[in-house]
Enzyme design. Sequence first.
Site, PDB file in Angstrom:
ATOM      1  N   SER A  27      20.570 -30.373  21.098  1.00  0.00           N
ATOM      2  CA  SER A  27      20.712 -30.538  22.553  1.00  0.00           C
ATOM      3  C   SER A  27      21.774 -29.576  23.099  1.00  0.00           C
ATOM      4  O   SER A  27      22.621 -29.073  22.360  1.00  0.00           O
ATOM      5  CB  SER A  27      21.091 -31.988  22.891  1.00  0.00           C
ATOM      6  OG  SER A  27      22.461 -32.194  22.649  1.00  0.00           O
TER       7      SER A  27
ATOM      8  N   GLN B 120       7.153 -31.607  11.897  1.00  0.00           N
ATOM      9  CA  GLN B 120       8.539 -31.698  11.435  1.00  0.00           C
ATOM     10  C   GLN B 120       9.042 -33.146  11.516  1.00  0.00           C
ATOM     11  O   GLN B 120       9.186 -33.685  12.614  1.00  0.00           O
ATOM     12  CB  GLN B 120       9.427 -30.815  12.323  1.00  0.00           C
ATOM     13  CG  GLN B 120      10.911 -30.875  11.998  1.00  0.00           C
ATOM     14  CD  GLN B 120      11.762 -30.143  13.037  1.00  0.00           C
ATOM     15  OE1 GLN B 120      11.352 -30.003  14.178  1.00  0.00           O
ATOM     16  NE2 GLN B 120      12.928 -29.699  12.638  1.00  0.00           N
ATOM     17  N   GLY B 121       9.314 -33.752  10.378  1.00  0.00           N
ATOM     18  CA  GLY B 121       9.803 -35.139  10.356  1.00  0.00           C
ATOM     19  C   GLY B 121      11.302 -35.192  10.124  1.00  0.00           C
ATOM     20  O   GLY B 121      11.761 -35.507   9.018  1.00  0.00           O
TER      21      GLY B 121
ATOM     22  N   GLU C  21      14.914 -22.658  13.861  1.00  0.00           N
ATOM     23  CA  GLU C  21      14.431 -23.443  14.993  1.00  0.00           C
ATOM     24  C   GLU C  21      15.090 -22.973  16.279  1.00  0.00           C
ATOM     25  O   GLU C  21      14.484 -22.918  17.327  1.00  0.00           O
ATOM     26  CB  GLU C  21      14.722 -24.935  14.762  1.00  0.00           C
ATOM     27  CG  GLU C  21      14.144 -25.812  15.865  1.00  0.00           C
ATOM     28  CD  GLU C  21      14.243 -27.301  15.569  1.00  0.00           C
ATOM     29  OE1 GLU C  21      14.872 -27.673  14.569  1.00  0.00           O
ATOM     30  OE2 GLU C  21      13.700 -28.081  16.356  1.00  0.00           O
TER      31      GLU C  21
HETATM   32  C1  LIG Z   1       9.441 -32.862  23.408  1.00  0.00           C
HETATM   33  C2  LIG Z   1      10.230 -33.112  22.162  1.00  0.00           C
HETATM   34  C3  LIG Z   1       9.717 -32.724  20.943  1.00  0.00           C
HETATM   35  C4  LIG Z   1      10.411 -32.994  19.785  1.00  0.00           C
HETATM   36  N1  LIG Z   1       9.836 -32.655  18.581  1.00  0.00           N
HETATM   37  C5  LIG Z   1      10.445 -33.025  17.430  1.00  0.00           C
HETATM   38  C6  LIG Z   1       9.813 -32.802  16.169  1.00  0.00           C
HETATM   39  O1  LIG Z   1       8.710 -32.239  16.081  1.00  0.00           O
HETATM   40  N2  LIG Z   1      10.437 -33.252  15.051  1.00  0.00           N
HETATM   41  C7  LIG Z   1      11.653 -33.871  15.076  1.00  0.00           C
HETATM   42  O2  LIG Z   1      12.157 -34.217  14.024  1.00  0.00           O
HETATM   43  N3  LIG Z   1      12.287 -34.102  16.264  1.00  0.00           N
HETATM   44  C8  LIG Z   1      11.704 -33.696  17.432  1.00  0.00           C
HETATM   45  N4  LIG Z   1      12.322 -33.945  18.636  1.00  0.00           N
HETATM   46  C9  LIG Z   1      13.559 -34.723  18.638  1.00  0.00           C
HETATM   47  C10 LIG Z   1      14.797 -33.928  19.028  1.00  0.00           C
HETATM   48  O3  LIG Z   1      15.229 -33.118  17.967  1.00  0.00           O
HETATM   49  C11 LIG Z   1      15.860 -34.978  19.413  1.00  0.00           C
HETATM   50  O4  LIG Z   1      15.410 -35.585  20.607  1.00  0.00           O
HETATM   51  C12 LIG Z   1      17.220 -34.354  19.606  1.00  0.00           C
HETATM   52  O5  LIG Z   1      17.769 -33.989  18.382  1.00  0.00           O
HETATM   53  C13 LIG Z   1      18.185 -35.352  20.309  1.00  0.00           C
HETATM   54  O6  LIG Z   1      18.232 -36.551  19.616  1.00  0.00           O
HETATM   55  P1  LIG Z   1      18.009 -37.965  20.336  1.00  0.00           P
HETATM   56  O7  LIG Z   1      16.741 -37.892  21.129  1.00  0.00           O
HETATM   57  O8  LIG Z   1      18.114 -39.029  19.302  1.00  0.00           O
HETATM   58  O9  LIG Z   1      19.184 -38.091  21.383  1.00  0.00           O
HETATM   59  P2  LIG Z   1      20.698 -38.462  21.053  1.00  0.00           P
HETATM   60  O10 LIG Z   1      21.156 -37.718  19.848  1.00  0.00           O
HETATM   61  O11 LIG Z   1      20.826 -39.954  21.044  1.00  0.00           O
HETATM   62  O12 LIG Z   1      21.437 -37.862  22.297  1.00  0.00           O
HETATM   63  C14 LIG Z   1      21.437 -38.518  23.570  1.00  0.00           C
HETATM   64  C15 LIG Z   1      22.346 -37.721  24.493  1.00  0.00           C
HETATM   65  O13 LIG Z   1      23.695 -37.737  23.997  1.00  0.00           O
HETATM   66  C16 LIG Z   1      24.169 -36.412  23.832  1.00  0.00           C
HETATM   67  N5  LIG Z   1      25.006 -36.318  22.629  1.00  0.00           N
HETATM   68  C17 LIG Z   1      24.701 -36.801  21.388  1.00  0.00           C
HETATM   69  N6  LIG Z   1      25.700 -36.500  20.525  1.00  0.00           N
HETATM   70  C18 LIG Z   1      26.634 -35.795  21.220  1.00  0.00           C
HETATM   71  C19 LIG Z   1      27.889 -35.203  20.878  1.00  0.00           C
HETATM   72  N7  LIG Z   1      28.372 -35.248  19.629  1.00  0.00           N
HETATM   73  N8  LIG Z   1      28.564 -34.557  21.854  1.00  0.00           N
HETATM   74  C20 LIG Z   1      28.087 -34.482  23.127  1.00  0.00           C
HETATM   75  N9  LIG Z   1      26.902 -35.046  23.507  1.00  0.00           N
HETATM   76  C21 LIG Z   1      26.191 -35.687  22.562  1.00  0.00           C
HETATM   77  C22 LIG Z   1      22.927 -35.565  23.660  1.00  0.00           C
HETATM   78  O14 LIG Z   1      23.157 -34.223  24.032  1.00  0.00           O
HETATM   79  C23 LIG Z   1      21.947 -36.243  24.593  1.00  0.00           C
HETATM   80  O15 LIG Z   1      22.154 -35.808  25.924  1.00  0.00           O
HETATM   81  C24 LIG Z   1      11.665 -33.645  19.826  1.00  0.00           C
HETATM   82  C25 LIG Z   1      12.200 -34.034  21.060  1.00  0.00           C
HETATM   83  C26 LIG Z   1      11.506 -33.777  22.219  1.00  0.00           C
HETATM   84  C27 LIG Z   1      12.112 -34.215  23.521  1.00  0.00           C
END
Ligand SMILES: Cc1cc2nc3c(=O)[nH]c(=O)nc-3n(C[C@H](O)[C@H](O)[C@H](O)COP(=O)(O)OP(=O)(O)OC[C@H]3O[C@@H](n4cnc5c(N)ncnc54)[C@H](O)[C@@H]3O)c2cc1C
Length: 400
Positions: A385, A128-129, A246
């Site tokens: 999240s 998934q990208g 998902e």
């Molecule tokens: C093990 C693992 C596997 C994954 N696999 C995939 C995959 O296969 N394909 C893919 O596309 N992605 C994948 N992901 C990515 C995952 O979807 C993202 O990590 C997730 O959407 C959070 O985005 P971010 O890491 O950029 O954190 P951010 O969005 O930067 O968030 C950082 C923190 O801020 C909080 N936050 C952000 N916005 C808000 C808001 N509006 N209100 C309150 N709090 C907020 C978040 O809850 C989090 O605690 C994976 C992640 C992990 C950890």
Amino acid sequence: MDLELSAADIAFRDEVRAFLAESLTAELRAAGAAATSVFMDRRYSLAWQAILHAKGWVAPSWPKQYGGAGWTDMQRYIFSSECARAGAPGLAPMGLRMVGPCIMRYGTDVQKALHLPRILSGEDYWCQGYSEPGAGSDLASLQLRADRDGDDYVLNGSKIWTTHAHWANRMFLLARTRFDGKPQAGITFLLLDMATRGLSIRPIITLAGEHEVNQVFFDDVRVPMANRLGEEDAGWTVAKYLLEFERGGGSAAGLQVSLRRLRAMAEAEASDDKGPLIDDMLFRRRLVAEEVTVAAIEMTEHRVMSALAAGANPGPASSMLKTQGTEAMQRIDELAVEVAAHYAAVDQPQARAAGSNIPAIGPDHSLVAMARYLNNRAGSIYGGSNEIQRDIMARLVLGL
Ligand SMILES: Cc1cc2nc3c(=O)[nH]c(=O)nc-3n(C[C@H](O)[C@H](O)[C@H](O)COP(=O)(O)OP(=O)(O)OC[C@H]3O[C@@H](n4cnc5c(N)ncnc54)[C@H](O)[C@@H]3O)c2cc1C
């Protein structure tokens, strides 16, 4: 806690139990028991997928016309609960649970005929990208660009946290086809062959020492326009549809398995000369608190199941179950690490059976407690999240 099952559901449950007892090999059960994350090593998930495919049970939620089992919501719930109880390896969700339903809904006849059978058989392994270094929770800010050139899109940029990109031969992705206007309005959904020139993969090794996620780079990667799912600039609609799949999925049966395992560990393990940790009142209180929480999660799941069976939408309950389920899992993992104590080191190569990557774990599961603890931290991040889920509940339940 038992669901109120009809006679037909009980017969179905018994059929599933008999099938699992007969079909789950010792190796597959061992792989399921030793799993340190929801994402299973593909050699076991694909072996189990082949067995389910032969039985016609590989895609419980797909309609029959596309090769699905055609089950009711209740039958799907019974099946997933029984699989968790029996210790079956999990199947990779990216094809079966994510892009498959999107192809059924938005794909052309050619796309359906090409992709759906190969998802069912496991011939195609998808990743998934979606996420990018600057776009996670705020997914609409993604920047991977797709510029039209003849009959192709030309992709430049990067994706991150891409689970199992190093094993996948296909990726579904979101790319930006317009940079003006509302960010959601310039996104296109594409299906990509991972062997395409210009694509490279860099591993990200997790704290548990495992290679599960990756960063993927696109350097003039050409994707035929025929590989677009839905209309150009309308990928956000497809992306949102996919997120519904998902987030879903029951968790109480899996949590019950973890709790039983934890209790057995606490009864067996001696903490120094103080005896088994189960004799410690404070520990026992924390364990029982989780047992109560998981019972409540199970009741909520059953209520949602009944609502679905009556044709209702689960609404904010899916956000609540995701939040409660992942946080209970993390607390159970913390307790397991406490029980494992000195044996909770991350890397214990001597514990791995020769020629196998399944740790030769005993009934106490100490050897994988730390890896589970570290990997399951991700449960409150991926799939939307838990902070985002709380925002959803605040809007839908409290009207904030
Ligand atoms: C093990 C693992 C596997 C994954 N696999 C995939 C995959 O296969 N394909 C893919 O596309 N992605 C994948 N992901 C990515 C995952 O979807 C993202 O990590 C997730 O959407 C959070 O985005 P971010 O890491 O950029 O954190 P951010 O969005 O930067 O968030 C950082 C923190 O801020 C909080 N936050 C952000 N916005 C808000 C808001 N509006 N209100 C309150 N709090 C907020 C978040 O809850 C989090 O605690 C994976 C992640 C992990 C950890």
